[in-house]
Design a protein around this motif. Structure first.
Motif, PDB file in Angstrom:
ATOM      1  N   HIS A   1      -4.835  -0.079   7.082  1.00  0.00           N
ATOM      2  CA  HIS A   1      -4.678   0.676   8.338  1.00  0.00           C
ATOM      3  C   HIS A   1      -5.636   0.225   9.432  1.00  0.00           C
ATOM      4  CE1 HIS A   1      -2.412   3.379   5.899  1.00  0.00           C
ATOM      5  NE2 HIS A   1      -3.430   3.999   5.377  1.00  0.00           N
TER       6      HIS A   1
ATOM      7  N   HIS B   1      -9.544   2.171   2.833  1.00  0.00           N
ATOM      8  CA  HIS B   1      -8.949   2.697   4.062  1.00  0.00           C
ATOM      9  C   HIS B   1      -9.953   2.567   5.208  1.00  0.00           C
ATOM     10  CE1 HIS B   1      -5.671   5.820   2.787  1.00  0.00           C
ATOM     11  NE2 HIS B   1      -5.397   4.613   2.369  1.00  0.00           N
TER      12      HIS B   1
ATOM     13  N   HIS C   1       0.851  -1.209   0.000  1.00  0.00           N
ATOM     14  CA  HIS C   1       0.000   0.000   0.000  1.00  0.00           C
ATOM     15  C   HIS C   1       0.878   1.248   0.000  1.00  0.00           C
ATOM     16  CE1 HIS C   1      -3.512   2.515   0.833  1.00  0.00           C
ATOM     17  NE2 HIS C   1      -2.794   3.132   1.759  1.00  0.00           N
TER      18      HIS C   1
ATOM     19  N   ASP D   1       2.857   3.439   2.451  1.00  0.00           N
ATOM     20  CA  ASP D   1       1.837   4.474   2.627  1.00  0.00           C
ATOM     21  C   ASP D   1       2.351   5.881   2.329  1.00  0.00           C
ATOM     22  OD1 ASP D   1      -0.833   5.064   3.245  1.00  0.00           O
ATOM     23  OD2 ASP D   1      -0.367   5.546   5.318  1.00  0.00           O
TER      24      ASP D   1
HETATM   25 ZN   LIG Z   1      -3.010   4.947   2.741  1.00  0.00          ZN
END
Ligand SMILES: [Zn+2]
Length: 446
Positions: A259, A233, A83, A309
């Motif tokens: 996450h 997300h 990600h 990320d």
């Molecule tokens: Zn992200």
């Protein structure tokens, strides 16, 4: 300017593709396969033909093959960064804690990015990943202000030569605006062995907003019609968001939840029962204050990957730093020096990430039949010196850095060798990145 860059990029790709050897032999490496048994060969060769691994073993005969000598090095699958948001790469140093939090700053600067800025950021970010041994990225592209922005991102990934799923998202991080499904459909129809499409999906910010649900449902419907992988997300009101995924029966094997730092055991069981994946990004999650990312909390989830990320948010595109933080948080929080198993961590950064992206048949381990996505790590720096024969997996997790990544292959094509990216004018790349970053900042203060 933008078109010229693209043309020269395509020419570069064509010439390096022609130069690729059809038959490669990586000799005498310490091979860590990351196959189902995490099998290790202390001194083995890997034969690559037509972009795939065809054999792994001792002293393989391979007359006429181009030889890469891996003696003294560790040979692993390329890392899978499950990600990312590569478009924030050129915001390095902008997230200044009290002076500039990630979300408002990246939103403000992101709106000022033109397609050329997107291309620069994503190309630079992808090169940084390749340089760090990452051969696959799942890029959650949530700054597509129009088709030209989407095209620029796609071209950047192609140009860099990284394997990628480009998860196509909306024009910003809010959920007010629809995703351009027509353009997504067009890009998804392109057949490319390295870059494919997915859906960068978000739940309605207000989970009771029926109109917004209609828009979001249409996006899911198209992704599922086109059989595209989906990332979602869960952050902010993560508990309600995860519950909404469960209650609306959205979780499925084509979806990765990102996450889920504080997901409850019940939520993770529901994800596992639905065949969904979970991806965590320890450095960014801790940086923006989501909490401590405890990888031991996710043991019940089979398809479990690690991501960066946003190279600028994570500080850099360094998967070793992510492994280190995940390991130290685990041992610190459990007050147990014996945890975690370093080999298991390396597995999450390779095979686990490939599973989380649905690419496990293609990449993530060194096995005959898989595409040759490979990194060779050389311990010839001070940080890795003084190793007299302990656990190589612990050596890699706690001591390796991107500068130790000597050679990287993506689908049999050498993209890094002798510690240098092949066919890349680094000075030009860095100048462009700096210029674009400055221009975007200047536009934002106008
Ligand atoms: Zn992200």
């Amino acid at each position: 300017m933008h078109e010229k860059t693209l043309v020269s990029g395509l020419l570069l790709m064509a010439s390096s593709a022609m130069a690729a050897d059809d038959r490669l032999l990586i000799k005498h490496g310490y091979v860590m396969t990351m196959n189902a048994q995490n099998q290790v060969y202390p001194d083995a060769d890997i034969l690559i033909e037509d972009r795939r691994i065809v054999a792994i073993g001792e002293a393989l005969p391979a007359s006429g093959a181009h030889v890469i000598d891996a003696r003294g090095g560790y040979v692993l699958p390329g890392f899978v960064d499950a990600h990312n948001h590569l478009w924030v790469t050129t915001m390095r140093g902008q997230f200044r804690n009290a002076q500039g939090k990630f979300f408002p700053v990246s939103n403000k600067l992101g709106q000022k990015m033109q397609p050329g800025d997107i291309e620069t950021a994503m190309y630079t970010g992808a090169l940084e990943l390749l340089n760090s041994g990452v051969t696959t990225t799942g890029d959650f592209f949530d700054n597509i202000q129009g088709p030209a922005w989407g095209d620029a991102g796609y071209q950047a990934l192609k140009h860099a030569g990284i394997r990628a799923i480009m998860y196509y998202g909306g024009p910003d991080k809010t959920t007010h605006h629809p995703i351009d499904l027509t353009h997504l459909r067009q890009l998804a129809q392109r057949q490319d062995s390295l870059v494919s499409l997915g859906l960068a999906w978000r739940l309605p910010r207000n989970l009771n907003d029926a109109q917004n649900w209609q828009m979001r449902d249409a996006e899911l419907k198209l992704a599922r019609e086109l059989r595209l992988p989906i990332q979602v997300h869960v952050s902010g009101d993560h508990d309600a968001m995860f519950n909404a995924l469960i209650e609306h029966h959205i979780l499925a094997s084509d979806m990765a939840v990102i996450h889920a730092t504080d997901a409850t055991p019940r939520q993770l069981e529901a994800a596992q029962a639905a065949g969904a994946s979970v991806v965590i990004t320890p450095v960014s999650e801790q940086r923006v204050g989501y909490g401590l990312t405890r990888i031991d909390h996710f043991a019940a989830v089979q398809h479990f990957g690690l991501g960066l990320d946003g190279n600028a948010l994570a500080g850099s595109g360094d998967m070793f730093a992510t492994l280190r933080l995940a390991a130290l948080t685990f041992s610190g929080a459990t007050r147990d020096e014996t945890l975690p198993d370093p080999m298991q961590l390396l597995r999450s950064a390779t095979h686990g990430g490939a599973e989380a992206l649905g690419l496990q048949a293609i990449t993530g381990s060194l096995e005959p039949g898989k595409r040759a996505d490979i990194q060779i790590i050389r311990p010839d720096t001070l940080a890795m010196s003084g190793f007299g024969g302990g656990d190589p997996a612990a050596l890699l997790v706690y001591s390796a850095q991107p500068e130790n990544v000597d050679t990287v292959l993506v689908e049999g094509r050498i993209v890094k060798q002798g510690g240098k990216l092949s066919g890349v004018d680094m000075q030009q790349v860095m100048q462009r990145a700096q210029q674009s970053a400055r221009e975007v900042v200047a536009r934002a203060v106008e």
